[in-house]
Design a protein around this motif. Structure first.
Motif, PDB file in Angstrom:
ATOM      1  N   GLY A 120       0.820  -1.207   0.000  1.00 39.04           N
ATOM      2  CA  GLY A 120       0.000   0.000   0.000  1.00 39.04           C
ATOM      3  C   GLY A 120       0.853   1.256   0.000  1.00 39.04           C
ATOM      4  O   GLY A 120       0.564   2.225  -0.708  1.00 39.04           O
ATOM      5  N   SER A 121       1.922   1.238   0.785  1.00 43.96           N
ATOM      6  CA  SER A 121       2.835   2.373   0.827  1.00 43.96           C
ATOM      7  C   SER A 121       3.469   2.612  -0.541  1.00 43.96           C
ATOM      8  O   SER A 121       3.570   3.757  -1.003  1.00 43.96           O
ATOM      9  CB  SER A 121       3.931   2.140   1.869  1.00 43.96           C
ATOM     10  OG  SER A 121       4.899   3.162   1.815  1.00 43.96           O
ATOM     11  N   MET A 122       3.882   1.534  -1.187  1.00 47.24           N
ATOM     12  CA  MET A 122       4.523   1.654  -2.501  1.00 47.24           C
ATOM     13  C   MET A 122       3.539   2.220  -3.532  1.00 47.24           C
ATOM     14  O   MET A 122       3.908   3.085  -4.338  1.00 47.24           O
ATOM     15  CB  MET A 122       5.047   0.295  -2.953  1.00 47.24           C
ATOM     16  CG  MET A 122       5.882   0.361  -4.202  1.00 47.24           C
ATOM     17  SD  MET A 122       7.395   1.331  -4.011  1.00 47.24           S
ATOM     18  CE  MET A 122       8.377   0.204  -3.082  1.00 47.24           C
ATOM     19  N   ILE A 123       2.300   1.779  -3.481  1.00 43.84           N
ATOM     20  CA  ILE A 123       1.285   2.279  -4.422  1.00 43.84           C
ATOM     21  C   ILE A 123       1.037   3.764  -4.183  1.00 43.84           C
ATOM     22  O   ILE A 123       1.011   4.559  -5.126  1.00 43.84           O
ATOM     23  CB  ILE A 123      -0.020   1.461  -4.305  1.00 43.84           C
ATOM     24  CG1 ILE A 123       0.199   0.043  -4.833  1.00 43.84           C
ATOM     25  CG2 ILE A 123      -1.171   2.154  -5.041  1.00 43.84           C
ATOM     26  CD1 ILE A 123      -0.924  -0.930  -4.509  1.00 43.84           C
ATOM     27  N   VAL A 124       0.866   4.152  -2.913  1.00 43.01           N
ATOM     28  CA  VAL A 124       0.625   5.567  -2.582  1.00 43.01           C
ATOM     29  C   VAL A 124       1.801   6.414  -3.028  1.00 43.01           C
ATOM     30  O   VAL A 124       1.627   7.454  -3.676  1.00 43.01           O
ATOM     31  CB  VAL A 124       0.365   5.727  -1.060  1.00 43.01           C
ATOM     32  CG1 VAL A 124       0.462   7.185  -0.638  1.00 43.01           C
ATOM     33  CG2 VAL A 124      -0.996   5.153  -0.694  1.00 43.01           C
ATOM     34  N   ARG A 125       3.021   5.981  -2.708  1.00 44.28           N
ATOM     35  CA  ARG A 125       4.198   6.767  -3.089  1.00 44.28           C
ATOM     36  C   ARG A 125       4.361   6.842  -4.602  1.00 44.28           C
ATOM     37  O   ARG A 125       4.803   7.856  -5.136  1.00 44.28           O
ATOM     38  CB  ARG A 125       5.450   6.209  -2.412  1.00 44.28           C
ATOM     39  CG  ARG A 125       5.457   6.517  -0.913  1.00 44.28           C
ATOM     40  CD  ARG A 125       6.699   6.028  -0.198  1.00 44.28           C
ATOM     41  NE  ARG A 125       6.681   4.581  -0.078  1.00 44.28           N
ATOM     42  CZ  ARG A 125       7.734   3.789  -0.315  1.00 44.28           C
ATOM     43  NH1 ARG A 125       8.889   4.299  -0.662  1.00 44.28           N
ATOM     44  NH2 ARG A 125       7.626   2.482  -0.170  1.00 44.28           N
ATOM     45  N   ALA A 146       6.718   2.385   4.672  1.00 44.01           N
ATOM     46  CA  ALA A 146       8.028   2.743   4.131  1.00 44.01           C
ATOM     47  C   ALA A 146       9.102   2.884   5.185  1.00 44.01           C
ATOM     48  O   ALA A 146      10.275   2.726   4.902  1.00 44.01           O
ATOM     49  CB  ALA A 146       7.927   4.050   3.340  1.00 44.01           C
ATOM     50  N   VAL A 147       8.698   3.203   6.409  1.00 47.07           N
ATOM     51  CA  VAL A 147       9.663   3.473   7.474  1.00 47.07           C
ATOM     52  C   VAL A 147       9.616   2.316   8.464  1.00 47.07           C
ATOM     53  O   VAL A 147       8.578   2.068   9.095  1.00 47.07           O
ATOM     54  CB  VAL A 147       9.343   4.816   8.166  1.00 47.07           C
ATOM     55  CG1 VAL A 147      10.315   5.087   9.298  1.00 47.07           C
ATOM     56  CG2 VAL A 147       9.371   5.957   7.151  1.00 47.07           C
ATOM     57  N   PRO A 148      10.729   1.586   8.600  1.00 45.61           N
ATOM     58  CA  PRO A 148      10.744   0.445   9.519  1.00 45.61           C
ATOM     59  C   PRO A 148      10.335   0.854  10.937  1.00 45.61           C
ATOM     60  O   PRO A 148      10.791   1.854  11.467  1.00 45.61           O
ATOM     61  CB  PRO A 148      12.208  -0.015   9.503  1.00 45.61           C
ATOM     62  CG  PRO A 148      12.764   0.514   8.221  1.00 45.61           C
ATOM     63  CD  PRO A 148      12.011   1.785   7.933  1.00 45.61           C
ATOM     64  N   LEU A 207      11.020   9.769  -2.547  1.00 45.98           N
ATOM     65  CA  LEU A 207       9.948   8.900  -2.055  1.00 45.98           C
ATOM     66  C   LEU A 207      10.372   7.431  -2.058  1.00 45.98           C
ATOM     67  O   LEU A 207       9.871   6.636  -1.268  1.00 45.98           O
ATOM     68  CB  LEU A 207       8.684   9.080  -2.886  1.00 45.98           C
ATOM     69  CG  LEU A 207       7.906  10.364  -2.636  1.00 45.98           C
ATOM     70  CD1 LEU A 207       6.847  10.574  -3.714  1.00 45.98           C
ATOM     71  CD2 LEU A 207       7.268  10.337  -1.256  1.00 45.98           C
ATOM     72  N   PHE A 208      11.305   7.073  -2.946  1.00 46.90           N
ATOM     73  CA  PHE A 208      11.750   5.691  -3.047  1.00 46.90           C
ATOM     74  C   PHE A 208      13.170   5.489  -2.525  1.00 46.90           C
ATOM     75  O   PHE A 208      13.468   4.463  -1.938  1.00 46.90           O
ATOM     76  CB  PHE A 208      11.640   5.212  -4.496  1.00 46.90           C
ATOM     77  CG  PHE A 208      10.235   5.331  -5.012  1.00 46.90           C
ATOM     78  CD1 PHE A 208       9.272   4.405  -4.638  1.00 46.90           C
ATOM     79  CD2 PHE A 208       9.858   6.393  -5.816  1.00 46.90           C
ATOM     80  CE1 PHE A 208       7.961   4.530  -5.074  1.00 46.90           C
ATOM     81  CE2 PHE A 208       8.550   6.522  -6.260  1.00 46.90           C
ATOM     82  CZ  PHE A 208       7.599   5.589  -5.891  1.00 46.90           C
TER      83      PHE A 208
END
Length: 138
Positions: free
Chosen positions: A4-9, A127-129, A61-62
């Motif tokens: 989900g984070s990857m899609i949003v970013r 995205a952030v551990p 972002l990545f």
């Protein structure tokens, strides 16, 4: 959550890249020293800087999400505030709301800002551990 984070970013990055391309197009059309029809040097510098800042933040972002996610929030919030302030300054008195409500660029930016605000927690947690995990209490 990571997906989900990857899609949003990715959506954020696509929007930022479109913005950066638009600013690059303006600079190619009018030149680096264009004053954006007399809005003042500070606004011209800000808008011109988005040619670099938008794609830079999209990459962050990545590459460095801890910087890219807050950078996106900061960039879109300042962009909306700036553009609304310029609109208020230059539209005829009493036409601010009409101009804002009928401007696809302003509405698009406001919509993107609201989307960023609504999806920032998803972007951050995936995205952030360690983000979003509860802290054990005694």
């Amino acid at each position: 959550m990571k997906r989900g984070s990857m899609i949003v970013r990715a959506i954020w990055a696509a929007c930022l890249l479109i913005g950066g391309i638009n600013h690059a197009r303006i600079l190619l059309q009018h030149g680096l020293l264009w004053d954006y029809n007399g809005v003042g040097w500070a606004s011209a510098v800000y808008w011109s800087s988005l040619t670099i800042l938008d794609p830079l933040v999209a990459a962050l972002l990545f590459i460095r999400p801890k910087l890219g996610i807050p950078g996106t929030v900061l960039l879109i919030v300042t962009n909306v505030i700036h553009n609304l302030a310029v609109t208020a300054r230059y539209v005829p008195e009493g036409e601010f709301l009409i101009h804002t409500a009928t401007s696809p660029f302003l509405l698009g930016q406001i919509g993107f800002m609201l989307f960023v605000a609504a999806t920032a927690p998803t972007a951050w947690k995936g995205a952030v551990p360690g983000a979003g995990q509860s802290v054990p209490t005694r």
